[in-house]
Every structure is written in structure tokens, then in C-alpha cells.
Scaffold this active site. Structure first.
Site, PDB file in Angstrom:
ATOM      1  N   SER A 191      -1.038  34.561 -46.152  1.00  0.00           N
ATOM      2  CA  SER A 191      -0.161  34.052 -47.001  1.00  0.00           C
ATOM      3  C   SER A 191      -0.650  32.582 -47.638  1.00  0.00           C
ATOM      4  CB  SER A 191       1.259  33.911 -46.469  1.00  0.00           C
ATOM      5  OG  SER A 191       2.256  33.927 -47.485  1.00  0.00           O
ATOM      6  N   ASP A 286       1.621  43.260 -52.965  1.00  0.00           N
ATOM      7  CA  ASP A 286       2.230  42.218 -51.934  1.00  0.00           C
ATOM      8  C   ASP A 286       3.591  41.750 -52.248  1.00  0.00           C
ATOM      9  OD1 ASP A 286       1.081  40.198 -49.718  1.00  0.00           O
ATOM     10  OD2 ASP A 286       2.500  39.153 -51.116  1.00  0.00           O
ATOM     11  N   HIS A 345       3.360  42.383 -46.519  1.00  0.00           N
ATOM     12  CA  HIS A 345       2.874  41.078 -46.835  1.00  0.00           C
ATOM     13  C   HIS A 345       2.518  40.429 -45.411  1.00  0.00           C
ATOM     14  CE1 HIS A 345       2.514  37.028 -48.352  1.00  0.00           C
ATOM     15  NE2 HIS A 345       3.271  36.555 -47.379  1.00  0.00           N
TER      16      HIS A 345
END
Ligand SMILES: *[C@@H]1O[C@H](CO)[C@@H](O)[C@H](O)[C@H]1NC(C)=O
Ligand SMILES: *[C@@H]1O[C@H](CO)[C@@H](O)[C@H](O)[C@H]1NC(C)=O
Ligand SMILES: *[C@@H]1O[C@H](CO)[C@@H](O)[C@H](O)[C@H]1NC(C)=O
Ligand SMILES: *[C@@H]1O[C@H](CO)[C@@H](O)[C@H](O)[C@H]1NC(C)=O
Ligand SMILES: *[C@@H]1O[C@H](CO)[C@@H](O)[C@H](O)[C@H]1NC(C)=O
Ligand SMILES: *[C@@H]1O[C@H](CO)[C@@H](O)[C@H](O)[C@H]1NC(C)=O
Ligand SMILES: *[C@@H]1O[C@H](CO)[C@@H](O)[C@H](O)[C@H]1NC(C)=O
Ligand SMILES: *[C@@H]1O[C@H](CO)[C@@H](O)[C@H](O)[C@H]1NC(C)=O
Length: 414
Positions: A191, A286, A345
Site C-alpha cells: 500500500s 485494488d 488490497h
């Protein structure tokens, strides 16, 4: 060996396969990792405070020293290192950073131990390629994605914007801890940690002149510059980071001499300057990316299988832009990719265990990545499934729940 899966003709077949198993989505609504220890294999690792950081001004938002969690390797993994940069969004205003400084994402005083799971698991059968590596999980407490470096500290807020210094101070300590004699090393990030893993990849390489194998991975952090009709959200974010955190000097000069610094924050603009082998793992859909770039709440209809025809068209257009933003498959040894269509994610921790895994035609990210890392097969894989798939639904819900239940236990609070 390079290889790309793009078989539009099998699309209908695969689509049917997945529609049949679509199920209810569990909405996870933050990039701050949801640290829920689901599996037996999860174990907690206490924090290590970086010793010589404060004197270098390498501190969290609130001025506290940075921290990481370390689990030593063993057996033939004793000289192999996984160094992971944690994710957790960004703070782009003084107010937001002040708020963040009162949390574990802005102060090491508020950090507890961290659960190690997924790629961090020590279970050989569940995590065969990585179970015995040295594992480091670097906490993210600067709010600027490990890029900031502002000397001035406003006496009114006492906020520090020092992410770039944190990265360097942690590396100094890890080198002394054994990293410098590594035979293989991976700098990875999920991330918001994905971009710095790319950004510092070549620097990480220079720190390890005697290490034969050094590579990097960006997991779920390949956010694209989705211009109109999509929201140009990430450009605004990156402009704010450059201003508040003084991030420009951390960016490669080859890039900032060609375009404005906020644009160099986009992996698509930066990837060409990374000379060390880099692997990109992401969904084309995502969760965090499409919520921010297409529309807030867009994930919901995927789980309920009731996206409209217009939304589906938008998805196809978005995917096409996403694929265009990737490095071309000309040298997968240097730029490997594994792009699926699951609406999730960050896979390195939470979508990695065999109990909880999504695959592209039976190929898991862990297998594809290990092959690429160990120079067995240079993965460049793109899921041929064109529309987003609910990650949970794809797992045959009943079976997944049974497996999870069997492998869950009540773990003490940390
Ligand atoms: C989408 O973004 C909104 C607004 O930032 C946020 O409240 C929501 O939790 C996000 N949802 C997901 C699934 O990320
Ligand atoms: C280790 O993984 C195997 C296979 O995935 C599983 O059967 C076993 O229960 C796991 N052990 C622990 C302690 O989690
Ligand atoms: C994107 O914009 C929406 C609304 O304009 C906002 O709610 C969201 O927080 C923004 N996200 C980012 C990452 O800037
Ligand atoms: C889609 O399905 C969900 C769950 O069944 C429902 O709550 C939602 O209102 C539906 N959306 C539309 C646009 O029909
Ligand atoms: C949009 O695509 C999904 C599959 O991803 C499908 O379930 C849905 O029926 C499609 N919507 C329309 C209106 O065709
Ligand atoms: C497994 O899947 C669930 C969704 O059911 C997800 O929330 C969780 O983070 C995943 N990982 C682990 C290790 O449980
Ligand atoms: C995927 O793997 C399972 C079990 O390992 C096997 O039964 C199945 O035939 C495989 N499917 C494909 C498409 O290779
Ligand atoms: C390399 O990986 C691809 C899938 O990514 C697979 O189809 C191929 O068989 C693999 N080759 C070898 C030699 O393992």
C-alpha cells in the site's frame, strides 16, 4: 522466461466460473492493515526501538524514535532477509498529521507488538519459500510514505516530517544486525509502503555490495494517475505531500528534472529509473485504488454482483489504463508483474496463506513471486479475467470458512 496471460477468448468461460461462486463481500474499509490474527500460524513480535535515530533527527511525527519488528531467520534462511515497509495511507495537512501523531501511525510510544502472518509465517508447509527468512516489519509513523525531510519543527505543533531519515536510520541498524552479510535480500512494501520500496530499491542495493541477490517488491501500491473521467485524487495527495513533508529531494533527479515532483510519486513515472529488479503485485481493481480513483463505495456492487452495465464499462476502461501504466513485458527479469482482478488490497500479509488465497489459474502470488525472486521463472502474469472479482466470493465461501475455522484460535490481545 517471459510470459503473459491475455486470452480474451477464455473470458466468458472464466467469468461463468467465478460468477457461480460470488458471495457476500466483507467490506474492509481502510489501508491501515487490519491486524486480526486469524490463523494458528500467526504469532506476535514485539517492537524494537531504533537506537541511534533521535540524534539523526530520524523521528516519527510526534518526535518519538522509529520502530520495527524483527524475527530472526533460521536454517538455510539464516542469511536471507525480508525487509517490509508498512502501509497506512498518508497525512497531507497539519491537522491530519496532528491527529495521526496521536496514533500508532504517528508515534512509536503508541505501538504494540505486531502479528506476523502470510509471508511472515514460520509454517513451512503453508509458507514454503519464505518461512525461515529473517523478517523485518518497519512501522510507518511519518505520514509521508518514508519520503519526508523537513528540518524545521514548528514549536506550536511539534510535528516532525522525517520519513526519509527514518528509512536510512532503520537501514543503518539492520545492517549491523546482520543484513550486511545477507546472501539474498528483499525490500518490500504494501500500500503506502509500496512506493518507497521502489524509490529506495537502488539505494538498498548499494547498501549490500556483497549480497548476490537483492530485489524489491511493490505490493498493492501501484496507484495510477487516473485522469478524467476518473478522479485525479492521487495528484492532489502527492502535491500536498511534497509541500508538507518536503519530499521532493527523496525523488530521483532523473524524474524531477523531467516533470514536477508530485508526478514522480506515481510508480508509472518512476519505475523506469529503478535499476534493481522490481516486482509489482497488485489487483487491477485494488480496493483502495478504485474507491479513490473511480468512486467512493464502488467496491460494494462487486461483492453483491449487481454492478450496472455503465459501471462495468467504467471498470473495463479503468483496467485498460491500469495495464497501460505497467512496465512493458520486455524484461520481466528486471520488472516482474502479477496483476489479478480480485477486489482486495495488500496481499503479502493477508492474502498469502493457503487458507486464504486468491489465484490466477491456480498460480498463487507466493509461488509466482518466489520463482521470480530465485531466478527460476520471470513472472509477467496478467489475469485474463477482465471484470473485478469479489476476493471472498472467489474462494468458495463454505470451504474457506471451514478451513479458517479449523485454523483459527483465540489469541490473546497484545
Ligand atoms: C472509500 O473511501 C471513503 C472516503 O475516503 C472511505 O470512507 C471508505 O472507507 C473507503 N472504502 C474502502 C472500501 O476503501
Ligand atoms: C501449517 O500449514 C499447513 C498447510 O497449509 C496446515 O495444515 C497446518 O495446520 C499449519 N500449521 C499451523 C501451526 O498453522
Ligand atoms: C478522493 O476524493 C474524495 C472526494 O473528492 C475524498 O473523499 C477522498 O478522501 C480522496 N482520496 C484521496 C486519496 O485523496
Ligand atoms: C446491490 O445488492 C445489495 C445487496 O443485495 C443491495 O444492498 C444494493 O442496494 C444493491 N444495489 C443496487 C444498485 O441494486
Ligand atoms: C457487470 O459485471 C458483473 C460481473 O463482474 C455481472 O455480475 C453483472 O451482471 C454485470 N452487470 C450488467 C448490468 O451486465
Ligand atoms: C483472510 O480473509 C479475510 C476475509 O475473510 C481477511 O479479512 C483476512 O485479512 C485474510 N487473512 C487472514 C490471515 O486471515
Ligand atoms: C488447480 O489445482 C487443483 C488442486 O491443486 C486441481 O484439482 C485443479 O485441477 C487445478 N486446476 C487447474 C485449472 O489447473
Ligand atoms: C513459468 O510460469 C508460468 C506461469 O507464470 C508457467 O505457465 C510456466 O510453466 C512456468 N515455467 C516454468 C519453467 O516453471
Amino acid at each position: 522466461m517471459s510470459y503473459r496471460m491475455m486470452m480474451a477468448n477464455t473470458y466468458l468461460q472464466v467469468l461463468c466460473l467465478f460468477i457461480c461462486s460470488l458471495a457476500i463481500i466483507n467490506t474492509v474499509s481502510s489501508t491501515k492493515e487490519n491486524v486480526t490474527p486469524y490463523l494458528d500460524e500467526a504469532y506476535h513480535v514485539s517492537k524494537t526501538i531504533v537506537k541511534n535515530a533521535v540524534s539523526k533527527g530520524a523521528v516519527c511525527l510526534d518526535g518519538s524514535p522509529p520502530a520495527y519488528h524483527f524475527e530472526p531467520g533460521f536454517g538455510d534462511g539464516a542469511q536471507t532477509w525480508l525487509v517490509q515497509l508498512s502501509g497506512g495511507e498518508w497525512c497531507r495537512t497539519v491537522e491530519a498529521c496532528l491527529e495521526r501523531s496521536k496514533s500508532e501511525f504517528g508515534s512509536s510510544n503508541l505501538m504494540n507488538s505486531w502479528w506476523f502472518t502470510g509471508m511472515f509465517s514460520k509454517n513451512q508447509s503453508g509458507n514454503p519459500e519464505f518461512y525461515n527468512w529473517n523478517k523485518v516489519f518497519i512501522r510507518y509513523c511519518d505520514g509521508g510514505g518514508f519520503t519526508g525531510d523537513v528540518e524545521y519543527v514548528d514549536p506550536a505543533t511539534k510535528l516532525h516530517f522525517r520519513g526519509a531519515r527514518i528509512f536510512k536510520a532503520v537501514m543503518d541498524e539492520l545492517l549491523e544486525k546482520g543484513l550486511k552479510t545477507a546472501k539474498s535480500a528483499l525490500l518490500s512494501g504494501s500500500s503506502a509502503g509500496g512506493f518507497p520500496a521502489m524509490l529506495y530499491c537502488d539505494y538498498f542495493r548499494t547498501l549490500l555490495p556483497n549480497t548476490p541477490r537483492v530485489k524489491c517488491m511493490n505490493d498493492a501500491g501501484y496507484f495510477i494517475n487516473a485522469k478524467k473521467p476518473f478522479r485525479a485524487n492521487f495528484t492532489d495527495l502527492y502535491t500536498a505531500l511534497v509541500t508538507l513533508h518536503g519530499s521532493a529531494k527523496a525523488l530521483p533527479k532523473e524524474c524531477t528534472s523531467k516533470m514536477s515532483p508530485e508526478l514522480c510519486f506515481f510508480p508509472e513515472n518512476m519505475q523506469q529509473y529503478v535499476k534493481t529488479p522490481l516486482f509489482i503485485a497488485s489487483s487491477a481493481y485494488d480496493k483502495y485504488q478504485i474507491n479513490n480513483s473511480i468512486a467512493v463505495g464502488i467496491n460494494t456492487c462487486i461483492g453483491s454482483s449487481n454492478c450496472t452495465a455503465t459501471t462495468n464499462q467504467t471498470f473495463l476502461e479503468f483496467r485498460s489504463r491500469f495495464l497501460n501504466a505497467l512496465p512493458k513485458p520486455t524484461n520481466p527479469k528486471l520488472k516482474g508483474v502479477f496483476i489479478d482482478s480480485f477486489n482486495h488490497h495488500s496481499q503479502v500479509q493477508f492474502w498469502w496463506s493457503p487458507f486464504n488465497i486468491t489465484t490466477i489459474n491456480n498460480l498463487t502470488l507466493s509461488k509466482a513471486f518466489a520463482d521470480w525472486f530465485y531466478d527460476r521463472n520471470y513472472t509477467y502474469v496478467i489475469h485474463e479475467h477482465e471484470l473485478p472479482i469479489s476476493a471472498l466470493g472467489a474462494l468458495a465461501e463454505k470451504e474457506r470458512k471451514a478451513k479458517l475455522k479449523k485454523n483459527m484460535r483465540h489469541l490473546p490481545k497484545f
